[in-house]
Design an enzyme around this catalytic site. Structure first.
Site, PDB file in Angstrom:
ATOM      1  N   ARG A  37      -0.852  14.446   9.061  1.00 51.21           N
ATOM      2  CA  ARG A  37      -0.018  13.984   7.943  1.00 51.21           C
ATOM      3  C   ARG A  37      -0.777  14.296   6.661  1.00 51.21           C
ATOM      4  O   ARG A  37      -1.929  13.909   6.511  1.00 51.21           O
ATOM      5  CB  ARG A  37       0.250  12.490   8.001  1.00 51.21           C
ATOM      6  CG  ARG A  37       0.707  11.970   6.625  1.00 51.21           C
ATOM      7  CD  ARG A  37       1.228  10.582   6.593  1.00 51.21           C
ATOM      8  NE  ARG A  37       2.496  10.503   7.274  1.00 51.21           N
ATOM      9  CZ  ARG A  37       3.373   9.520   7.082  1.00 51.21           C
ATOM     10  NH1 ARG A  37       3.122   8.566   6.217  1.00 51.21           N
ATOM     11  NH2 ARG A  37       4.500   9.495   7.754  1.00 51.21           N
ATOM     12  N   HIS A  43       9.386  16.439   7.566  1.00 51.84           N
ATOM     13  CA  HIS A  43       9.000  15.236   8.336  1.00 51.84           C
ATOM     14  C   HIS A  43       9.770  15.251   9.672  1.00 51.84           C
ATOM     15  O   HIS A  43      10.636  14.413   9.921  1.00 51.84           O
ATOM     16  CB  HIS A  43       9.343  13.985   7.516  1.00 51.84           C
ATOM     17  CG  HIS A  43       8.690  12.731   7.994  1.00 51.84           C
ATOM     18  ND1 HIS A  43       7.749  12.693   9.016  1.00 51.84           N
ATOM     19  CD2 HIS A  43       8.824  11.432   7.582  1.00 51.84           C
ATOM     20  CE1 HIS A  43       7.354  11.449   9.203  1.00 51.84           C
ATOM     21  NE2 HIS A  43       7.989  10.665   8.354  1.00 51.84           N
ATOM     22  N   GLN A  99      10.291  12.190  12.185  1.00 50.89           N
ATOM     23  CA  GLN A  99      11.208  11.163  11.670  1.00 50.89           C
ATOM     24  C   GLN A  99      12.656  11.500  12.051  1.00 50.89           C
ATOM     25  O   GLN A  99      13.454  10.623  12.413  1.00 50.89           O
ATOM     26  CB  GLN A  99      11.069  11.062  10.141  1.00 50.89           C
ATOM     27  CG  GLN A  99      12.019  10.065   9.503  1.00 50.89           C
ATOM     28  CD  GLN A  99      11.658   8.622   9.791  1.00 50.89           C
ATOM     29  OE1 GLN A  99      10.516   8.234   9.632  1.00 50.89           O
ATOM     30  NE2 GLN A  99      12.633   7.816  10.206  1.00 50.89           N
ATOM     31  N   ASP A 116      16.090   7.669   0.693  1.00 50.57           N
ATOM     32  CA  ASP A 116      14.623   7.663   0.785  1.00 50.57           C
ATOM     33  C   ASP A 116      14.090   7.335  -0.607  1.00 50.57           C
ATOM     34  O   ASP A 116      14.849   7.330  -1.593  1.00 50.57           O
ATOM     35  CB  ASP A 116      14.143   9.057   1.256  1.00 50.57           C
ATOM     36  CG  ASP A 116      12.630   9.137   1.439  1.00 50.57           C
ATOM     37  OD1 ASP A 116      11.971   8.085   1.560  1.00 50.57           O
ATOM     38  OD2 ASP A 116      12.099  10.274   1.448  1.00 50.57           O
ATOM     39  N   CYS A 162      14.153   6.074   6.113  1.00 55.82           N
ATOM     40  CA  CYS A 162      12.965   6.318   6.942  1.00 55.82           C
ATOM     41  C   CYS A 162      11.922   5.230   6.754  1.00 55.82           C
ATOM     42  O   CYS A 162      11.067   5.030   7.615  1.00 55.82           O
ATOM     43  CB  CYS A 162      12.376   7.684   6.627  1.00 55.82           C
ATOM     44  SG  CYS A 162      12.031   7.925   4.872  1.00 55.82           S
ATOM     45  N   ARG A 222      10.723   5.690  16.335  1.00 51.29           N
ATOM     46  CA  ARG A 222       9.612   6.609  16.048  1.00 51.29           C
ATOM     47  C   ARG A 222       8.686   6.693  17.266  1.00 51.29           C
ATOM     48  O   ARG A 222       8.216   7.761  17.640  1.00 51.29           O
ATOM     49  CB  ARG A 222       8.792   6.124  14.837  1.00 51.29           C
ATOM     50  CG  ARG A 222       9.523   6.036  13.508  1.00 51.29           C
ATOM     51  CD  ARG A 222      10.032   7.368  13.028  1.00 51.29           C
ATOM     52  NE  ARG A 222       9.006   8.405  13.005  1.00 51.29           N
ATOM     53  CZ  ARG A 222       8.047   8.531  12.063  1.00 51.29           C
ATOM     54  NH1 ARG A 222       7.997   7.687  11.060  1.00 51.29           N
ATOM     55  NH2 ARG A 222       7.164   9.522  12.116  1.00 51.29           N
TER      56      ARG A 222
END
Ligand code: CP
Ligand code: NVA
Length: 330
Positions: free
Chosen positions: A108, A135, A138, A231, A272, A317
């Site tokens: 990440r 991402h 996700q 988001d 998310c 997740r």
């Protein structure tokens, strides 16, 4: 049907076919069932993975760790400080060192080119846990959630409001193109996804029945949608000064009850996370004080409503990351 994904990287969902993504979602569902039934699935005992986090995380780190533990693996966490990576040692050298010790590597951080370079040199699977551009893990969790809540992916309309040029906007557009959803970026043109990526997704969409729409019209963009997604307006790594600009640009795109009521009756709200839906965070309070806001991208009312499936997404997740590691390592 089983697929052999052993040794593959997950850098963006562009790397996987529609059928492979379906397989990963099916596997995720199976792991979720096993977890709920308390059936052990530590089939990757003896393997070790490294988790590199150059940016903060709650969900992604915890999902990788708990998924790895359930699969019987050991984990090493490398945070933003404390390793040589990037400071005294290049990405290419770090990849080759970690690849000698670990069976898989999560990254990440910042530019997509970094995770691409790790993937090119590690010699073991590399998984993108979020970059500035994408991402992908996700999206797998989000799509598992949509399947669970709405029954299918094909033909669902997903409206993404806010900064559609960020990693989430890009990745939801790619995922939608691959899986036959109708993706709408509902945002001012200044924050639409890059034209080249839109073209790429439109080409994929032609084969899957998906459509890609970019609009700055909130009413039209949210009308009869199955999923309303948003988001944060300023992503990790962007300068603090961006808040003023984005608040001016995006306040009209905050997800409110009016928007949810303009969507289908059975629509769901997704995010998310983390989300600025009230003033119970340090940044939320700081920004709130300066700009006189009590929430940003979503109202507290929507976030806490029955429309909201955000914590199902969080749980998923773990199940989806488990499926990715299992499929690429077994
Ligand atoms: N959604 C997500 O990636 O959350 P974290 O930043 O907590 O990992
Ligand atoms: N766009 C957000 C996603 C966080 C999960 C960020 O990059 O900060």
């Amino acid at each position: 049907m089983a697929f052999n994904l052993k040794g593959r990287n997950l850098l963006t969902l562009l790397d996987f076919t529609t059928e492979e993504i379906k397989y990963l979602l099916q596997l995720s569902q199976e792991f979720k069932t096993m977890k709920r039934l308390g059936i052990a699935h530590d089939t990757l005992k003896g393997k070790n993975i490294a988790l590199i986090f150059e940016k903060d995380s709650t969900r992604t780190r915890c999902a990788f760790e708990t998924a790895a533990f359930d699969l019987g693996m050991h984990v090493t966490y490398l945070g933003p400080t404390g390793s040589q990576m990037g400071k005294k040692e290049s990405i290419k050298d770090t990849a080759r060192v970690l690849g000698r010790m670990y069976d898989g590597i999560e990254y990440r951080g910042f530019a997509q080119s970094i995770v691409e370079e790790l993937g090119a040199y590690a010699g073991v699977p590399v998984w993108n846990g979020l970059t500035t551009e994408y991402h992908p893990t996700q999206i797998l969790a989000d799509f598992l959630t949509i399947q669970e809540k709405r029954g299918s992916l094909q033909g669902q309309t997903l409206a993404f409001l806010g900064d559609a040029s960020n990693n989430m906007g890009n990745s939801l557009m790619i995922g939608s193109a691959k899986m036959g959803l109708h993706f709408r970026a509902v945002a001012p043109q200044a924050v639409w996804p890059a034209a080249a990526l839109v073209e790429k997704c439109k080409n994929i969409a032609r084969k899957t029945g998906a459509t890609i729409t970019l609009t700055d019209d909130v009413q039209a963009g949210t009308k009869d949608a199955d999923v309303i997604y948003t988001d944060v307006w300023v992503s990790m790594g962007e300068p603090k000064e961006m808040w003023e600009k984005r608040i001016a640009l995006l306040t009209a795109y905050r997800v409110t009850m009016d928007m949810m009521e303009n969507a289908k009756d059975e629509a769901i709200f997704m995010h998310c996370l983390p989300a600025f839906h009230n003033l119970e965070t340090e940044i939320g309070r700081d920004i709130g004080d300066v700009f006189g806001l009590d929430c940003m991208e979503v109202s507290e009312e929507v976030f806490e409503s029955d429309y909201s499936v955000v914590f199902d997404q969080s749980e998923n997740r773990m199940h989806t990351i488990k499926a990715v590691m299992y499929a690429t390592l077994l």
